[in-house]
Design a protein around this motif. Structure first.
Motif, PDB file in Angstrom:
ATOM      1  N   GLU A  32       0.829  -1.208   0.000  1.00  8.97           N
ATOM      2  CA  GLU A  32       0.000   0.000   0.000  1.00  8.97           C
ATOM      3  C   GLU A  32       0.864   1.259   0.000  1.00  8.97           C
ATOM      4  O   GLU A  32       0.592   2.207  -0.741  1.00  8.97           O
ATOM      5  CB  GLU A  32      -0.935   0.012   1.206  1.00  8.97           C
ATOM      6  N   HIS A  33       1.906   1.264   0.801  1.00  8.36           N
ATOM      7  CA  HIS A  33       2.804   2.430   0.859  1.00  8.36           C
ATOM      8  C   HIS A  33       3.417   2.698  -0.513  1.00  8.36           C
ATOM      9  O   HIS A  33       3.403   3.831  -0.996  1.00  8.36           O
ATOM     10  CB  HIS A  33       3.898   2.204   1.910  1.00  8.36           C
ATOM     11  N   TRP A  34       3.954   1.671  -1.133  1.00  8.81           N
ATOM     12  CA  TRP A  34       4.568   1.833  -2.462  1.00  8.81           C
ATOM     13  C   TRP A  34       3.528   2.308  -3.468  1.00  8.81           C
ATOM     14  O   TRP A  34       3.786   3.169  -4.300  1.00  8.81           O
ATOM     15  CB  TRP A  34       5.189   0.516  -2.917  1.00  8.81           C
ATOM     16  N   TYR A  35       2.327   1.753  -3.393  1.00  6.46           N
ATOM     17  CA  TYR A  35       1.253   2.116  -4.321  1.00  6.46           C
ATOM     18  C   TYR A  35       0.840   3.576  -4.124  1.00  6.46           C
ATOM     19  O   TYR A  35       0.740   4.339  -5.084  1.00  6.46           O
ATOM     20  CB  TYR A  35       0.067   1.178  -4.106  1.00  6.46           C
ATOM     21  N   ARG A  36       0.597   3.982  -2.895  1.00 10.11           N
ATOM     22  CA  ARG A  36       0.148   5.355  -2.603  1.00 10.11           C
ATOM     23  C   ARG A  36       1.223   6.397  -2.921  1.00 10.11           C
ATOM     24  O   ARG A  36       0.897   7.522  -3.268  1.00 10.11           O
ATOM     25  CB  ARG A  36      -0.282   5.477  -1.146  1.00 10.11           C
ATOM     26  N   GLU A  37       2.481   6.015  -2.792  1.00  8.84           N
ATOM     27  CA  GLU A  37       3.582   6.942  -3.106  1.00  8.84           C
ATOM     28  C   GLU A  37       3.876   7.005  -4.605  1.00  8.84           C
ATOM     29  O   GLU A  37       4.739   7.771  -5.032  1.00  8.84           O
ATOM     30  CB  GLU A  37       4.851   6.540  -2.349  1.00  8.84           C
ATOM     31  N   GLY A  38       3.185   6.197  -5.398  1.00  7.35           N
ATOM     32  CA  GLY A  38       3.380   6.216  -6.837  1.00  7.35           C
ATOM     33  C   GLY A  38       4.599   5.439  -7.301  1.00  7.35           C
ATOM     34  O   GLY A  38       5.028   5.579  -8.449  1.00  7.35           O
ATOM     35  N   VAL A  39       5.161   4.618  -6.427  1.00 10.92           N
ATOM     36  CA  VAL A  39       6.339   3.833  -6.775  1.00 10.92           C
ATOM     37  C   VAL A  39       5.948   2.662  -7.673  1.00 10.92           C
ATOM     38  O   VAL A  39       6.731   2.228  -8.504  1.00 10.92           O
ATOM     39  CB  VAL A  39       7.046   3.320  -5.502  1.00 10.92           C
ATOM     40  N   ASP A  44       2.508   0.644  -9.876  1.00 10.70           N
ATOM     41  CA  ASP A  44       1.116   0.614 -10.283  1.00 10.70           C
ATOM     42  C   ASP A  44       0.728  -0.777 -10.777  1.00 10.70           C
ATOM     43  O   ASP A  44      -0.387  -1.002 -11.211  1.00 10.70           O
ATOM     44  CB  ASP A  44       0.816   1.656 -11.342  1.00 10.70           C
ATOM     45  N   ILE A  85      -6.928  -1.295  -3.397  1.00  9.53           N
ATOM     46  CA  ILE A  85      -5.739  -1.373  -4.254  1.00  9.53           C
ATOM     47  C   ILE A  85      -5.866  -2.508  -5.259  1.00  9.53           C
ATOM     48  O   ILE A  85      -5.352  -2.425  -6.365  1.00  9.53           O
ATOM     49  CB  ILE A  85      -4.476  -1.555  -3.382  1.00  9.53           C
TER      50      ILE A  85
END
Length: 80
Positions: free
Chosen positions: A18-25, A27, A55
């Motif tokens: 979730e962190h990687w996804y929300r930070e745009g790292v 998709d 997600i």
């Protein structure tokens, strides 16, 4: 061989994704497992958490990739 990025409980793994996804790292999520049980555990334990967080999809709008991506259907050249 690459070092595993996410290890821990299902909740910990889901939080990292979730962190990687929300930070745009990221998709897209590609999973590589050396043992089938790891993949099955991911689907059974982590995917529902990611679905609850919005997600990972629970359902798709259409029954084709083209439809889910919102791409137009080309005219069939043989039906003219």
């Amino acid at each position: 061989m690459p070092k595993p990025q996410w290890m821990g409980s299902a909740e910990q793994v889901a939080e990292k994704i979730e962190h990687w996804y929300r930070e745009g790292v990221m998709d897209i999520l590609l999973i590589r497992q050396d043992h089938p049980a790891g993949f099955e555990d991911f689907i059974r334990l982590v995917v529902p958490i990611l679905q609850d967080k919005g997600i990972f999809r629970k359902e798709y709008e259409d029954d084709t990739l083209r439809g889910n991506l919102g791409l137009p259907y080309p005219e069939n050249r043989y039906t003219k």
